[in-house]
Design an enzyme around this catalytic site. Structure first.
Site, short mmCIF file in Angstrom:
data_model
loop_
_atom_site.label_atom_id
_atom_site.label_comp_id
_atom_site.label_asym_id
_atom_site.label_seq_id
_atom_site.Cartn_x
_atom_site.Cartn_y
_atom_site.Cartn_z
N ASP A 199 43.48 38.41 39.21
CA ASP A 199 44.65 37.91 38.50
C ASP A 199 45.31 39.06 37.75
O ASP A 199 45.21 40.21 38.18
CB ASP A 199 44.25 36.77 37.55
CG ASP A 199 45.35 35.73 37.39
OD1 ASP A 199 46.33 36.02 36.70
OD2 ASP A 199 45.21 34.63 37.97
N HIS A 223 48.22 34.65 31.90
CA HIS A 223 47.97 33.86 33.11
C HIS A 223 46.50 33.92 33.51
O HIS A 223 45.85 32.88 33.71
CB HIS A 223 48.86 34.35 34.25
CG HIS A 223 48.75 33.55 35.51
ND1 HIS A 223 47.84 33.85 36.50
CD2 HIS A 223 49.42 32.44 35.94
CE1 HIS A 223 47.97 32.97 37.49
NE2 HIS A 223 48.92 32.12 37.17
N SER A 395 48.33 27.35 40.19
CA SER A 395 47.45 28.33 39.54
C SER A 395 46.39 27.64 38.70
O SER A 395 45.26 28.11 38.59
CB SER A 395 48.25 29.25 38.62
OG SER A 395 48.80 30.33 39.30
#
Length: 804
Positions: A199, A223, A395
């Site tokens: 990521d 994120h 996600s």
């Protein structure tokens, strides 16, 4: 991995994507990645990048093609790669061959050169295995557009984390979650499990992640931090949120500012660091700063995932947030990838707008919660008392599956990656159209059912067979190869052979098991020779309709190649059999099923309303194969008789048919039960019984008056739909017995009356005050008693669990 320094602070997705693109537009956008055949080019000793004049070429066509263009630099894509890295040991202990990356290069051109055309031209050269434009990846995550977040005032009722426990709070649908609290009764994970978060960095200092994060700890972004928290946040630590896998360690691999070679390195760095699972909540793209971005395929990244698969790693990928069936990668790489879409709190596929929502298509495996998911972030949010926030996207769905994979490995570390993928697929709650569909795949994941599938009475049997035979063959067809590993460039006569193996299971099953094949341990190709050979992926499958309780028929493909020559095909030189000859084909397969049908367990008998009430624990098998239960009775020395003409679907039975004469004579009455699965009946359970005169009013089952007030545990617990509640009254008392849900709402008043002293019991039928069945969940039963004699009072409550 060689990385550039970054501080990833993306407050808006568009800003985040633009920053990545702008930082790299003078490098990766002017590069192609090329895999050459061995010996085509060579860089001077001791350097990893060189100008065109410094490079030694053995193929003049490649040299001429590059000299005709504005070639600036030729760079070793994997500068630290050693030939010894082409052999590896899989997680399950097998020796596997991995990609030779020493011949992969990045070639950089001047501004204005059309790299797509250059890549297409080089792809036609015999000395080039593949050539394609370089590129980057972006996260598949959106900020939620709904400002009304969940109400935090009811902890224990699901709260903000509806994805883990949904009781219908705040407009949700009861049980539209992944059933993880029930799964935690089986396992909360293992510290020996490692989940790779590929990521944009994970905040290792976060209070819910500290001490768990390895790898690129110097890089972190919101994120990756959010994704990591969903999969494996610290749990039961009085802070923040719960992760699906409480104990798994996290290996952070940052792909921010990384091109395809860097992304491939990140994947393999995670695997080499011991990652059992890698989570990929990102997509490869071009035109990355526009919505929706243009999907982009990368052979370089695909090779890394193929190597990860062959090494036994579980790869989970988010399908994309574009509400379309357009393929994005890595989700659509195919074999070895678990592709996950997103649902909302009502178990519907998440959709935000015409081009924003969970993507779908033929490559989807399953779905998981993805809208308004609360997890860890890198910034303070006062609304959630710390570094937590809601985010939406596929996600957020993918790490639920990564966490579930970790729980499966904690419970059974011998599972192969194909085993984990198939168990997740078959255990999902079917949603949408019956069976697999392009929106939900096989359904929304169910962690509890997945773990049940690897525990008694089920067994996971990993077998193999090498008794192969050819059942059909094509004619020789002329085919050109120019990019397939192990096959020199040129024209070949190619014959495809379908190879079968009729296997007899080493141990038969009570009913036909579920069977799948394990590609990494198989020696055989798919029907696409080029795809199989290019990425080193072996493949086989059971033939539909052939699986029985004792065996199955499996199939794969092998290929016979002869070099092209003039004359008869059979006279042309043999190039070889790919991947092997029929005598060396290996079918690796797994059969999941029940060898012996289990009888009902923990059969008990109580008396309610002067009638025998039988109850037992539900048999732990999938509802689709459980037909139900039979109850048998034996009175005195008479034969056993079946009381249930129809199958009993509930785990309770009241016998209303005992004759008064048997009660008066006080004969011994015995009971037992059996379970029926796919038409097959189990052996009987243990017997329970009572004397007939115990069913008379004048008979006292327990002669003594209790010495104190008490409220006992209900039985059975969990239950569906009946449960017996026992309580004791030492004196004549006014008794109130009520049922509440977890937020304190009264569901039903069972007792509100004066009762004599004694040992008592009542039955709750899981219905509310209006006779409406209540949903699955945890309920509280509360007894209040006030003596009519001494003035003493008593209050006590217990929890019970209703599972439907």
């Amino acid at each position: 991995m060689i990385k550039k320094k970054l501080t990833l602070r993306m407050f808006f997705l568009v800003i985040g994507m633009s920053s990545i693109v702008q930082a790299q537009e003078t490098t990766y956008e002017r590069e192609i990645i090329v895999m050459f055949r061995p010996g085509v080019i060579e860089l001077p000793a001791g350097i990893t990048e060189a100008t065109l004049a410094q490079v030694i070429f053995t193929q003049i066509d490649v040299q001429n093609a590059l000299e005709m263009r504005d070639t600036e630099l030729i760079i070793k894509a994997f500068s630290n790669f050693q030939l010894s890295d082409t052999l590896g040991i899989s997680r399950t202990g097998e020796v596997v061959r991995l990609t030779n990356r020493s011949n992969i290069y990045k070639i950089r051109f001047g501004v204005g050169e059309n790299i797509s055309h250059v890549a297409a031209d080089l792809s036609t050269f015999p000395s080039v295995i593949y050539a394609e434009p370089n590129g980057i990846a972006i996260p598949v995550q959106l900020y939620p557009n709904d400002e009304h977040f969940d109400d935090p005032n009811y902890p224990g009722q699901g709260g903000y984390q509806w994805n883990l426990l949904n009781t219908g709070q705040y407009g949700g649908t009861d049980d539209a979650d992944i059933d993880v609290p029930e799964a935690w009764d089986i396992t909360t994970g293992s510290i020996n499990t490692k989940i790779g978060i590929i990521d944009f960095g994970v905040m290792s200092s976060h209070v819910d992640l500290n001490g768990k994060v390895l790898g690129d700890v110097e890089y972190y972004g919101y994120h990756g931090t959010h994704v990591a928290g969903i999969a494996a946040a610290k749990t039961n630590n009085t802070n923040g949120i719960a992760g699906v896998d409480w104990n798994a360690q996290i290996i952070s691999q940052n792909i921010g500012y990384q091109d395809d070679a860097g992304i491939a390195d990140a994947v393999m760095d995670a695997v080499n660091a011991g990652a059992d699972i890698i989570n990929n909540s990102w997509v490869l793209c071009s035109n990355c700063n526009n919505w929706p971005p243009t999907p982009r395929y990368s052979s370089t990244v695909r090779l890394a995932f193929a190597d990860a698969y062959n090494l036994g790693t579980v790869s989970v990928a988010a399908i994309g947030n574009y509400n379309s069936s357009v393929f994005y990668y890595p989700a659509d790489f195919g074999q070895g990838i678990i592709t996950i879409g997103a649902t909302d709190r009502t178990d519907s596929c998440w959709v935000s707008s015409s081009n924003s929502g969970s993507s779908y298509g033929s490559h989807i495996d399953a779905v998981a919660p993805g809208k308004d998911i609360l997890s860890t972030v890198t910034y303070y949010k006062s609304q959630y008392n710390g570094y937590y926030d809601l985010k939406t996207g596929t996600s957020m769905a993918a790490p639920h599956v990564s966490g579930l994979s970790g729980l499966l490995l904690a419970e059974n570390n011998n599972l192969y990656n194909d085993d984990i993928e198939q168990i997740i697929r078959i255990s999902a709650d079917d949603k949408g159209a019956l069976g697999w569909d392009q929106y939900y795949g096989t359904g929304r994941i169910n962690t509890h059912r997945a773990l049940n599938f690897i525990n008694s009475p089920y067994t996971v049997n990993q077998w193999s067979s090498s008794s192969a035979f050819i059942v059909a063959s094509t004619d020789f067809e002329l085919q050109q190869f120019s990019g397939v590993l192990g096959i020199p460039y040129g024209w070949y006569w190619v014959k495809q052979h379908i190879v079968n193996a009729t296997v007899t299971f080493p141990q038969s099953f009570a009913v036909a098991p579920i069977v799948w094949c394990r590609g990494a341990s198989t020696v055989g190709f798919s029907d696409d020779l080029v795809d199989s050979q290019t990425f080193g992926l072996n493949w086989s499958k059971p033939i539909p309709g052939t699986v029985t309780s004792s065996g199955a028929t499996l199939m794969t493909y092998i290929y016979e190649l002869r070099r092209f020559c003039l004359g008869e095909t059979e006279d042309c030189p043999i190039e070889g059999w790919f991947p092997t000859s029929v005598g060396n084909v290996v079918f690796a397969y797994t059969a999941l099923g029940i060898h012996t049908i289990p009888p009902p367990d923990n059969l008990q008998i109580t008396i309610t309303g002067l009638k025998p009430l039988l109850s037992w624990d539900p048999v732990n098998v999938e509802a689709s194969i459980l037909d139900g239960y039979h109850v048998y009775r034996k009175i005195g020395n008479n034969p056993w008789e079946r009381l249930t003409d129809e199958l009993q679907n509930e785990t309770n039975f009241i016998d209303n048919s005992i004759r008064e004469s048997d009660k008066m004579n006080g004969v011994w009455i015995s009971y037992r039960a059996t379970s029926v699965i796919s038409g097959q009946e189990s052996a009987p359970s243990d017997n329970v019984g009572l004397w007939g005169n115990q069913l008379l009013v004048k008979y006292k089952m327990i002669s003594d008056i209790p010495k104190k007030y008490d409220l006992g545990r209900n039985y059975p617990n969990p239950f569906n739909p009946l449960s017996v509640i026992n309580y004791s009254l030492p004196e004549k008392s006014f008794v109130t017995l009520k049922i509440y849900n977890l937020i304190g709402k009264e569901i039903k008043t069972i007792l509100y009356e004066t009762e004599k002293a004694g040992f008592k019991n009542v039955v709750w039928d899981s219905k509310d005050e209006y006779g409406i069945p209540v949903p699955s969940g945890v309920y509280i039963y509360k007894l209040t008693a006030a003596s009519n004699e001494s003035g003493k009072s008593f209050t006590k409550s217990n929890k019970m669990v209703l599972i439907k």
